[in-house]
Design an enzyme around this catalytic site. Structure first.
Site, PDB file in Angstrom:
ATOM      1  N   HIS A   1       0.835  -1.209   0.000  1.00 53.26           N
ATOM      2  CA  HIS A   1       0.000   0.000   0.000  1.00 53.26           C
ATOM      3  C   HIS A   1       0.865   1.253   0.000  1.00 53.26           C
ATOM      4  O   HIS A   1       1.930   1.285   0.591  1.00 53.26           O
ATOM      5  CB  HIS A   1      -0.974   0.020   1.179  1.00 53.26           C
ATOM      6  CG  HIS A   1      -0.331  -0.154   2.529  1.00 53.26           C
ATOM      7  ND1 HIS A   1       0.090  -1.374   3.003  1.00 53.26           N
ATOM      8  CD2 HIS A   1      -0.035   0.747   3.502  1.00 53.26           C
ATOM      9  CE1 HIS A   1       0.605  -1.221   4.215  1.00 53.26           C
ATOM     10  NE2 HIS A   1       0.556   0.061   4.533  1.00 53.26           N
ATOM     11  N   PHE A   2       0.371   2.253  -0.693  1.00 53.53           N
ATOM     12  CA  PHE A   2       0.990   3.576  -0.675  1.00 53.53           C
ATOM     13  C   PHE A   2       0.456   4.349   0.523  1.00 53.53           C
ATOM     14  O   PHE A   2      -0.724   4.250   0.841  1.00 53.53           O
ATOM     15  CB  PHE A   2       0.580   4.395  -1.919  1.00 53.53           C
ATOM     16  CG  PHE A   2       1.391   4.128  -3.137  1.00 53.53           C
ATOM     17  CD1 PHE A   2       1.091   3.056  -3.960  1.00 53.53           C
ATOM     18  CD2 PHE A   2       2.434   4.966  -3.502  1.00 53.53           C
ATOM     19  CE1 PHE A   2       1.815   2.819  -5.110  1.00 53.53           C
ATOM     20  CE2 PHE A   2       3.173   4.731  -4.656  1.00 53.53           C
ATOM     21  CZ  PHE A   2       2.861   3.653  -5.466  1.00 53.53           C
TER      22      PHE A   2
END
Ligand SMILES: [Zn+2]
Length: 170
Positions: free
Chosen positions: A124-125
């Protein structure tokens, strides 16, 4: 140069949970529970990605952008997933700019627990809005109830602006 601490005392609840719930993936859980998007603070869903408000934010407006699939590494992502994630980062930045007007952003991915990934199994960013001096006042805002209240309010604002500006939605 003087070093400054970014205080985020509400994160202790999250850190303490890490060992206990290592088998669970909160992103997959949110992907699956589509009827609970309000409670789960899900901002957007697309074919390949999901955008969630971080329950334990470093800063107001801290968003998580993830592929729907439970993959740990960039090399496991398809071209379409890579494109989708970066598009969602861009659109999220637009939504935050239109609502809470950050002066800057940190965008990044932590790969592996040693690099700070709280959830190393699901890529995930992090998109973290920044304001001048934001490391100095956060330490006074440590009450969990106040934080969750503002998360709900922020979610409402972001959804409203998503409609108005033709950004992704649920
Ligand atoms: Zn997952």
């Amino acid at each position: 140069m003087e070093s400054k601490n970014l205080w985020a005392p509400w994160r202790i609840k999250y850190i303490q949970k890490l060992g206990r719930e290592s088998g669970e993936c909160f992103i997959c859980q949110r992907v699956a529970e589509s009827e609970d998007d309000d409670k789960n603070l899900v901002l957007w869903r697309t074919d390949k990605g999901i955008v969630i408000l971080n329950l334990f934010p470093y800063n107001n407006g801290h968003l998580l952008i993830a592929p729907l699939r439970h993959i740990a590494e960039l090399e496991e992502a398809t071209e379409m997933e890579m494109l989708e994630m970066l598009k969602l980062v861009r659109e999220s930045q637009k939504a935050l700019t239109a609502t809470i007007k950050p002066q800057g952003f940190n965008i990044g991915i932590n790969i592996g627990r040693v690099a700070g990934a709280g959830l190393p199994g699901h890529l995930h960013f992090h998109l973290v809005p920044r304001w001048e001096g934001d490391t100095n006042f956060i330490n006074v805002c440590s009450d969990t109830d106040v934080i969750s209240q503002s998360l709900t309010e922020l979610l409402g604002q972001l959804r409203k602006v998503s409609k108005e500006q033709n950004l992704p939605q649920l």
